[in-house]
Design an enzyme around this catalytic site. Structure first.
Site, PDB file in Angstrom:
ATOM      1  N   TYR A   1       0.877  -1.177   0.000  1.00 25.16           N
ATOM      2  CA  TYR A   1       0.000   0.000   0.000  1.00 25.16           C
ATOM      3  C   TYR A   1       0.914   1.226   0.000  1.00 25.16           C
ATOM      4  CZ  TYR A   1      -3.767  -3.198   1.427  1.00 25.16           C
ATOM      5  OH  TYR A   1      -4.681  -4.223   1.499  1.00 25.16           O
TER       6      TYR A   1
ATOM      7  N   LEU B   1     -21.142   0.691  -0.694  1.00 21.71           N
ATOM      8  CA  LEU B   1     -22.445   0.111  -1.008  1.00 21.71           C
ATOM      9  C   LEU B   1     -23.527   1.176  -1.125  1.00 21.71           C
ATOM     10  CD1 LEU B   1     -22.424  -2.744   1.671  1.00 21.71           C
ATOM     11  CD2 LEU B   1     -22.058  -3.011  -0.796  1.00 21.71           C
TER      12      LEU B   1
ATOM     13  N   GLY C   1     -18.038  -2.292   0.658  1.00 21.45           N
ATOM     14  CA  GLY C   1     -18.184  -2.229  -0.793  1.00 21.45           C
ATOM     15  C   GLY C   1     -16.916  -1.800  -1.500  1.00 21.45           C
TER      16      GLY C   1
HETATM   17  N1  LIG Z   1      -6.659  -8.899   0.789  1.00 21.08           N
HETATM   18  C1  LIG Z   1      -6.975  -8.072  -0.190  1.00 21.08           C
HETATM   19  O1  LIG Z   1      -6.812  -8.379  -1.359  1.00 21.08           O
HETATM   20  C2  LIG Z   1      -7.558  -6.732   0.148  1.00 21.08           C
HETATM   21  C3  LIG Z   1      -8.139  -5.961  -0.868  1.00 21.08           C
HETATM   22  C4  LIG Z   1      -8.706  -4.737  -0.529  1.00 21.08           C
HETATM   23  C5  LIG Z   1      -8.685  -4.300   0.777  1.00 21.08           C
HETATM   24  N2  LIG Z   1      -8.101  -5.065   1.764  1.00 21.08           N
HETATM   25  C6  LIG Z   1      -8.118  -4.650   3.174  1.00 21.08           C
HETATM   26  O2  LIG Z   1      -9.459  -4.458   3.560  1.00 21.08           O
HETATM   27  C7  LIG Z   1      -9.626  -3.176   4.166  1.00 21.08           C
HETATM   28  C8  LIG Z   1     -11.028  -2.677   3.903  1.00 21.08           C
HETATM   29  O3  LIG Z   1     -11.249  -2.502   2.525  1.00 21.08           O
HETATM   30  P1  LIG Z   1     -11.368  -1.082   1.830  1.00 21.08           P
HETATM   31  O4  LIG Z   1     -10.869  -0.013   2.736  1.00 21.08           O
HETATM   32  O5  LIG Z   1     -10.770  -1.191   0.494  1.00 21.08           O
HETATM   33  O6  LIG Z   1     -12.927  -0.958   1.576  1.00 21.08           O
HETATM   34  P2  LIG Z   1     -14.185  -0.726   2.539  1.00 21.08           P
HETATM   35  O7  LIG Z   1     -13.792  -0.811   3.966  1.00 21.08           O
HETATM   36  O8  LIG Z   1     -15.257  -1.596   2.039  1.00 21.08           O
HETATM   37  O9  LIG Z   1     -14.609   0.755   2.160  1.00 21.08           O
HETATM   38  C9  LIG Z   1     -13.743   1.834   2.169  1.00 21.08           C
HETATM   39  C10 LIG Z   1     -14.438   2.976   1.449  1.00 21.08           C
HETATM   40  O10 LIG Z   1     -15.603   3.355   2.169  1.00 21.08           O
HETATM   41  C11 LIG Z   1     -15.519   4.722   2.546  1.00 21.08           C
HETATM   42  N3  LIG Z   1     -16.080   4.791   3.906  1.00 21.08           N
HETATM   43  C12 LIG Z   1     -15.598   4.242   5.029  1.00 21.08           C
HETATM   44  N4  LIG Z   1     -16.397   4.500   6.075  1.00 21.08           N
HETATM   45  C13 LIG Z   1     -17.427   5.229   5.596  1.00 21.08           C
HETATM   46  C14 LIG Z   1     -18.568   5.807   6.188  1.00 21.08           C
HETATM   47  N5  LIG Z   1     -18.823   5.651   7.483  1.00 21.08           N
HETATM   48  N6  LIG Z   1     -19.416   6.520   5.398  1.00 21.08           N
HETATM   49  C15 LIG Z   1     -19.172   6.671   4.067  1.00 21.08           C
HETATM   50  N7  LIG Z   1     -18.092   6.143   3.443  1.00 21.08           N
HETATM   51  C16 LIG Z   1     -17.225   5.428   4.205  1.00 21.08           C
HETATM   52  C17 LIG Z   1     -14.072   5.078   2.485  1.00 21.08           C
HETATM   53  O11 LIG Z   1     -13.909   6.452   2.174  1.00 21.08           O
HETATM   54  P3  LIG Z   1     -13.351   7.511   3.259  1.00 21.08           P
HETATM   55  O12 LIG Z   1     -11.871   7.327   3.294  1.00 21.08           O
HETATM   56  O13 LIG Z   1     -13.773   8.813   2.692  1.00 21.08           O
HETATM   57  O14 LIG Z   1     -14.009   7.204   4.562  1.00 21.08           O
HETATM   58  C18 LIG Z   1     -13.591   4.202   1.343  1.00 21.08           C
HETATM   59  O15 LIG Z   1     -13.871   4.815   0.099  1.00 21.08           O
HETATM   60  C19 LIG Z   1      -8.533  -2.336   3.528  1.00 21.08           C
HETATM   61  O16 LIG Z   1      -8.251  -1.193   4.289  1.00 21.08           O
HETATM   62  C20 LIG Z   1      -7.398  -3.328   3.428  1.00 21.08           C
HETATM   63  O17 LIG Z   1      -6.702  -3.355   4.660  1.00 21.08           O
HETATM   64  C21 LIG Z   1      -7.559  -6.281   1.451  1.00 21.08           C
END
Ligand SMILES: NC(=O)c1ccc[n+]([C@@H]2O[C@H](COP(=O)([O-])OP(=O)(O)OC[C@H]3O[C@@H](n4cnc5c(N)ncnc54)[C@H](OP(=O)(O)O)[C@@H]3O)[C@@H](O)[C@H]2O)c1
Length: 292
Positions: free
Chosen positions: A63, A221, A216
């Protein structure tokens, strides 16, 4: 309230962690590449997370690359004894930010050392092997060679626990024949439920399932059904999506990602949200409609 929602913690490796953790991927720059626009804001999110009881942070040295781990170190080192930092290896970034496979033994060893150096640790708590046969989702193929290489690094004492990410049930079964698998991290959320059977199988064996993209992902989502339930409960759609996951199975550990302290607080408050039976029915219908 469902009995599953009353479980506040679940074992990850050799420690019980709060089921609501934090995913650090959003702390890098746009496209998870380069530095964030506001480094102070990124530091503040991490400090607020730990101050609020988060004891499980998900990250990777790819990252940024390196950026997210360096921010974690600056914000949180020396680390609290109860903090479990989970990282992942198996990929690298091109000069333009593309995600490329990197699971030769040398690349895996290099990745472990990059994580150790940038996080400022002598041993990594949990390392997920991120399978890259298809960057966008699990694809069949033997994981014996890279997992054997990671298990060897574990035997050398640089890694406490090994997990798998972006894997099929067959790959998990193959992996469990090579070393103890401490957790599985795949894509899963209210509307993306390919792993329903796998989650139940892992629960029976006491293995945590850590959904990535719990909200999402890059496009959070959006569903009128979800918004309706949220409005009825006086909560936000993101809180309902997280509460649904907490209730889905006791072995689910959450790592929602955010770059905002406001969203972090909102997400952590989902641990206290109770979902009545009719709300759960309505949420289950969203997934069924999506799958149809
Ligand atoms: N193993 C893998 O291949 C893999 C792949 C992807 C991710 N990951 C891990 O999974 C974790 C979670 O996934 P992710 O961060 O990609 O996606 P996520 O948690 O599903 O969603 C993050 C998105 O949602 C927004 N968000 C978060 N809280 C919110 C709220 N309360 N209201 C409105 N929008 C909100 C964030 O924007 P803001 O920043 O504006 O809040 C960001 O755009 C990652 O941080 C990473 O550590 C692993």
């Amino acid at each position: 309230m469902s009995s599953t929602q009353t479980h506040r913690t679940f074992n990850l490796g050799d420690r019980a962690v709060n089921r609501l953790g934090y995913g650090a991927m959003q702390l890098a720059g746009p496209g998870v590449f380069g530095p964030p626009k506001d480094r102070e804001a990124a530091l503040a999110v991490l400090r607020e997370a730990v101050a609020s009881g988060v004891d499980h942070i998900d990250t990777s040295d790819f990252y940024g690359p390196h950026v997210t781990n360096q921010i974690i170190r600056e914000a949180l080192a020396p680390y609290a004894k109860d903090l479990v930092i989970v990282t992942k290896i198996g990929a690298r970034r091109s000069d333009t930010g593309a995600w490329l496979p990197a699971f030769s033994p040398d690349e895996l060893k290099q990745a472990v050392h990059d994580n150790l150096r940038n996080l400022g640790l002598e041993v990594l708590d949990v390392v997920n092997l991120r399978i890259m046969f298809d960057v966008h989702g699990p694809a069949e193929g033997s994981i014996e060679a890279p997992l054997t290489a990671l298990a060897e690094i574990q035997r050398q004492g640089l890694v406490r626990h090994v997990g798998l990410s972006n894997v099929t049930p067959a790959q998990i079964a193959e992996g469990r024949g090579i070393c103890r698998i401490a957790c599985v991290q795949n894509q899963y959320n209210l509307v993306y439920r390919h792993d329903d059977a796998l989650i139940d199988d892992l629960a029976r064996d006491g293995i945590p399932y850590v959904p990535f993209f719990p909200l999402g992902g890059f496009t959070p989502l959006q569903s009128s059904g979800l918004s309706d339930v949220a409005q009825r409960l006086g909560a936000t759609p993101m809180q309902v999506a997280l509460a649904w996951l907490l209730r889905r199975s006791p072995n689910i550990l959450l790592i929602p990602g955010t770059s905002s302290v406001g969203h972090l607080r909102e997400n952590l408050a989902a641990a206290k949200l109770e979902l009545p039976a009719d709300a759960i029915d309505a949420l289950d219908r969203i997934a069924a409609a999506d799958a149809a």
